[in-house]
Design a protein around this motif. Structure first.
Motif, mmCIF file in Angstrom:
data_model
loop_
_atom_site.group_PDB
_atom_site.id
_atom_site.type_symbol
_atom_site.label_atom_id
_atom_site.label_comp_id
_atom_site.label_asym_id
_atom_site.label_seq_id
_atom_site.Cartn_x
_atom_site.Cartn_y
_atom_site.Cartn_z
ATOM 1 N N THR A 197 -14.246 -21.180 24.711
ATOM 2 C CA THR A 197 -14.077 -21.869 25.987
ATOM 3 C C THR A 197 -13.545 -23.264 25.720
ATOM 4 O O THR A 197 -14.199 -24.081 25.083
ATOM 5 N N GLU A 198 -12.330 -23.527 26.185
ATOM 6 C CA GLU A 198 -11.687 -24.818 25.989
ATOM 7 C C GLU A 198 -11.186 -25.325 27.327
ATOM 8 O O GLU A 198 -10.871 -24.537 28.222
ATOM 9 N N PRO A 199 -11.110 -26.620 27.507
ATOM 10 C CA PRO A 199 -10.547 -27.146 28.750
ATOM 11 C C PRO A 199 -9.087 -26.733 28.880
ATOM 12 O O PRO A 199 -8.406 -26.506 27.893
ATOM 13 N N SER A 200 -8.633 -26.628 30.108
ATOM 14 C CA SER A 200 -7.250 -26.218 30.358
ATOM 15 C C SER A 200 -6.491 -27.362 31.007
ATOM 16 O O SER A 200 -6.400 -27.439 32.239
ATOM 17 N N PRO A 201 -5.957 -28.280 30.212
ATOM 18 C CA PRO A 201 -5.204 -29.398 30.786
ATOM 19 C C PRO A 201 -3.935 -28.909 31.463
ATOM 20 O O PRO A 201 -3.397 -27.857 31.128
ATOM 21 N N LYS A 202 -3.473 -29.683 32.430
ATOM 22 C CA LYS A 202 -2.293 -29.293 33.193
ATOM 23 C C LYS A 202 -1.024 -29.496 32.365
ATOM 24 O O LYS A 202 -0.763 -30.599 31.890
ATOM 25 N N PRO A 203 -0.204 -28.453 32.215
ATOM 26 C CA PRO A 203 1.094 -28.637 31.549
ATOM 27 C C PRO A 203 2.105 -29.237 32.527
ATOM 28 O O PRO A 203 2.226 -28.792 33.668
ATOM 29 N N GLY A 246 5.991 -43.776 28.267
ATOM 30 C CA GLY A 246 5.240 -44.052 29.488
ATOM 31 C C GLY A 246 4.747 -42.782 30.154
ATOM 32 O O GLY A 246 3.606 -42.702 30.619
ATOM 33 N N ILE A 247 5.616 -41.764 30.191
ATOM 34 C CA ILE A 247 5.240 -40.477 30.782
ATOM 35 C C ILE A 247 4.127 -39.821 29.974
ATOM 36 O O ILE A 247 3.104 -39.389 30.519
ATOM 37 N N GLU A 248 4.328 -39.743 28.665
ATOM 38 C CA GLU A 248 3.370 -39.048 27.803
ATOM 39 C C GLU A 248 1.999 -39.714 27.845
ATOM 40 O O GLU A 248 0.967 -39.036 27.926
ATOM 41 N N CYS A 249 1.970 -41.038 27.814
ATOM 42 C CA CYS A 249 0.702 -41.769 27.836
ATOM 43 C C CYS A 249 -0.027 -41.551 29.160
ATOM 44 O O CYS A 249 -1.235 -41.287 29.183
ATOM 45 N N ALA A 250 0.708 -41.637 30.278
ATOM 46 C CA ALA A 250 0.085 -41.480 31.594
ATOM 47 C C ALA A 250 -0.445 -40.062 31.797
ATOM 48 O O ALA A 250 -1.511 -39.868 32.394
ATOM 49 N N ILE A 251 0.273 -39.064 31.297
ATOM 50 C CA ILE A 251 -0.180 -37.677 31.428
ATOM 51 C C ILE A 251 -1.405 -37.432 30.559
ATOM 52 O O ILE A 251 -2.370 -36.777 30.972
ATOM 53 N N SER A 252 -1.381 -37.971 29.340
ATOM 54 C CA SER A 252 -2.511 -37.795 28.430
ATOM 55 C C SER A 252 -3.791 -38.384 29.016
ATOM 56 O O SER A 252 -4.870 -37.797 28.900
ATOM 57 N N PHE A 274 -0.720 -32.377 29.360
ATOM 58 C CA PHE A 274 0.156 -32.450 28.191
ATOM 59 C C PHE A 274 1.584 -32.177 28.634
ATOM 60 O O PHE A 274 1.832 -31.584 29.691
ATOM 61 N N LEU A 275 2.527 -32.632 27.827
ATOM 62 C CA LEU A 275 3.935 -32.650 28.205
ATOM 63 C C LEU A 275 4.732 -31.628 27.408
ATOM 64 O O LEU A 275 4.571 -31.503 26.196
ATOM 65 N N ILE A 276 5.593 -30.896 28.110
ATOM 66 C CA ILE A 276 6.553 -29.988 27.476
ATOM 67 C C ILE A 276 7.944 -30.515 27.808
ATOM 68 O O ILE A 276 8.302 -30.641 28.980
ATOM 69 N N THR A 277 8.715 -30.851 26.781
ATOM 70 C CA THR A 277 10.010 -31.495 26.984
ATOM 71 C C THR A 277 11.159 -30.537 26.706
ATOM 72 O O THR A 277 11.146 -29.804 25.717
ATOM 73 N N GLU A 278 12.142 -30.549 27.588
ATOM 74 C CA GLU A 278 13.375 -29.773 27.414
ATOM 75 C C GLU A 278 14.556 -30.737 27.491
ATOM 76 O O GLU A 278 14.694 -31.478 28.457
ATOM 77 N N ARG A 279 15.423 -30.735 26.470
ATOM 78 C CA ARG A 279 16.616 -31.584 26.476
ATOM 79 C C ARG A 279 17.808 -30.813 27.032
ATOM 80 O O ARG A 279 17.994 -29.643 26.721
#
Length: 386
Positions: free
Chosen positions: A94-100, A119-125, A130-135
Motif C-alpha cells: 500500500t503506497e500513496p498515489s500522487p497525482k501525475p 518552478g513547476i516541478e517544485c510546486a507539484i512536489s 509528480f511530473l511527466i515531461t514530453e518534449r
C-alpha cells in the motif's frame, strides 16, 4: 565558416530513470510486455540497463504510481491486469498515489526553460504530485502526439508550453472545450479560454528598445522569425514599435526581417545555425545604418553576435545587442543586456492554477497573468557619441 561554441543551444538530458521508465511504459502500453507478466527482479533490470539499483527502483516507482505495474510481497512485480483477484491484491504494497501531471514543452535549456521546469516541478512536489515531461522540439505534430500519450497515461492535468505558430493544436482546443485541467506557460493562445502564465512581453521589448534609444541608437533592428500568429513575438514587436513611437521615431519595416525558422528541431542542427549566422551577416551588409539589435530570442542574439565577429564588427562599439534571458549573469563574465524573465514564478503560478482546477475549485477559464521581467545591463550595450 567556423562557428564558436556559444551558438550551440544546450539541452537538458533526461534523467536515466526517466529513460528506463519511458521504455518500460511504452512496452507495457504497446503490449510487448503482456498484462499480468512478471517483470525481471530489480538487480536484473539494473544490469540490463547498466544503471544503479536506485535508478531502477525510481523508474518502477513511477510505473507503480501510474497503475501500470503492481508489487506483490514475496512474488515480484507484475504488469497490472484489467482486474486483480482478491488473492493477487492481498499482498500488494500500500503506497500513496500522487497525482501525475503532464508537462509538454518544446525543449528545456539553460538559456531559457530550465527555471520554468524547476518552478513547476517544485510546486507539484510540494502538493504530493509528480511530473511527466514530453518534449516536442517545436513540432506541432509532436505536440499533439505528446498530449495524447500523456492523457493515455492518465495524467490528472496538463501544463503546455505551446509551439510557435499561427494555428492552434486541436488537442489543446479539445481540452479547453471538455474542461480538462490545463494551463499554458510562456505563450498565450488568444480566444482560447485557458489560463496562461507569461512574461509581460510587450513591456519587456519596450524596455530593451528604450534602453538602446537612450544609449543613442536610432537605427535599431528587430530580429525574429515570422511574427504573425505567435502571441509572444507579436507582443515583443508591439513593445519595440511603442518605444519608437514614444521617441517620435518611425519604424522601418526593412529593419524587421523574418529571417529565421520557427522549429526547435532546426535549432539543434549545426548546418541550420551556420545558415542563420550567414543570413544575419547578409542582413547587416545590406543595412549598414543599423547600429543596434533587439533580438526576440536568445538564439537570435547569438546569431547576431557571431555575424558581427565574422564581419569584424565590435560588440558593443559597432553593434549593440539586447535580448531576452540567457545563462545566469552570475556564472558568466560576459553577458548580453537582456530582460530576465521570472520563469520560476511562471511555473509556480501555473501549478497553483492547475491544482485549483483539479480540486474543482475553479474552471479553466480563469484570467491569465502576465509577470514583469527585469532589465539586466550587460556587456553588449553602452552609450555612444551623439
Amino acid at each position: 565558416m567556423t562557428r564558436s561554441n556559444g551558438v550551440n543551444a544546450l539541452a537538458i538530458e533526461s534523467p536515466l530513470y526517466e529513460k528506463i521508465y519511458l521504455q518500460l511504459r511504452d512496452e507495457i502500453l504497446s503490449g510487448k510486455i503482456a498484462s499480468g507478466e512478471l517483470l525481471p527482479p530489480e538487480p536484473i533490470l539494473s544490469q540490463r540497463y547498466g544503471v544503479s539499483r536506485i535508478t531502477t527502483t525510481r523508474a518502477l516507482q513511477i510505473l507503480s504510481e501510474q497503475g501500470l505495474i503492481v508489487r506483490i510481497r514475496g512474488k515480484g512485480t507484475f504488469v497490472r491486469k484489467p482486474a486483480l483477484s482478491k488473492e493477487e491484491t492481498s499482498g500488494v504494497l500500500t503506497e500513496p498515489s500522487p497525482k501525475p501531471i503532464g508537462y509538454v514543452v518544446p525543449n528545456i535549456r539553460d538559456t531559457y526553460g530550465i527555471e520554468i521546469f524547476s518552478g513547476i516541478e517544485c510546486a507539484i512536489s510540494k502538493r504530493g504530485g509528480f511530473l511527466i515531461t514530453e518534449r516536442t522540439y517545436g513540432d506541432p505534430d509532436r505536440e499533439q502526439a505528446a498530449i495524447r500519450r500523456l492523457l493515455e497515461l492518465g495524467v490528472k492535468g496538463l501544463i503546455v508550453y505551446p509551439v510557435n505558430g499561427k494555428y492552434y493544436n486541436p488537442e489543446i482546443l479539445r481540452l479547453s472545450l471538455e474542461k480538462f485541467p490545463v494551463v499554458l506557460v510562456d505563450r498565450l493562445l488568444p480566444r482560447i479560454p485557458i489560463p496562461s502564465f507569461t512574461s509581460d512581453n510587450r513591456m519587456a521589448a519596450y524596455l530593451l528598445t528604450e534602453h538602446l534609444l537612450h544609449c543613442g541608437h536610432q537605427n535599431i533592428a528587430f530580429l525574429a522569425h515570422a511574427i504573425d500568429g505567435t502571441a509572444t513575438l507579436e507582443d515583443r514587436y508591439a513593445g519595440y514599435v511603442a518605444a519608437h513611437r514614444n521617441a517620435n521615431l518611425p519604424v522601418a519595416q526593412k529593419l524587421c526581417p523574418a529571417i529565421f525558422s520557427e522549429t526547435e528541431l532546426d535549432n539543434r542542427d549545426h548546418e541550420y545555425m551556420d545558415q542563420c549566422v550567414s543570413l544575419t551577416e547578409a542582413f547587416f551588409r545590406t543595412q549598414k545604418n543599423v547600429t543596434a539589435v533587439v533580438a526576440a530570442e536568445y538564439n537570435f542574439a547569438m546569431y547576431a553576435y557571431e555575424a558581427c565577429n565574422s564581419l569584424g564588427y565590435r560588440v558593443p562599439d559597432d553593434m549593440a545587442i539586447a535580448t531576452f534571458d540567457g545563462p545566469c549573469p552570475k556564472t558568466t563574465p560576459w553577458h548580453f543586456t537582456h530582460i530576465r524573465q521570472d520563469q520560476c514564478a511562471m511555473g509556480t503560478l501555473a501549478v497553483e492554477s492547475l491544482w485549483a482546477q483539479i480540486e474543482n475549485e475553479t474552471t479553466n477559464d480563469n484570467a491569465s497573468q502576465t509577470i514583469p521581467g527585469r532589465l539586466i545591463l550587460g556587456n553588449s550595450t553602452r552609450m555612444i557619441a551623439r
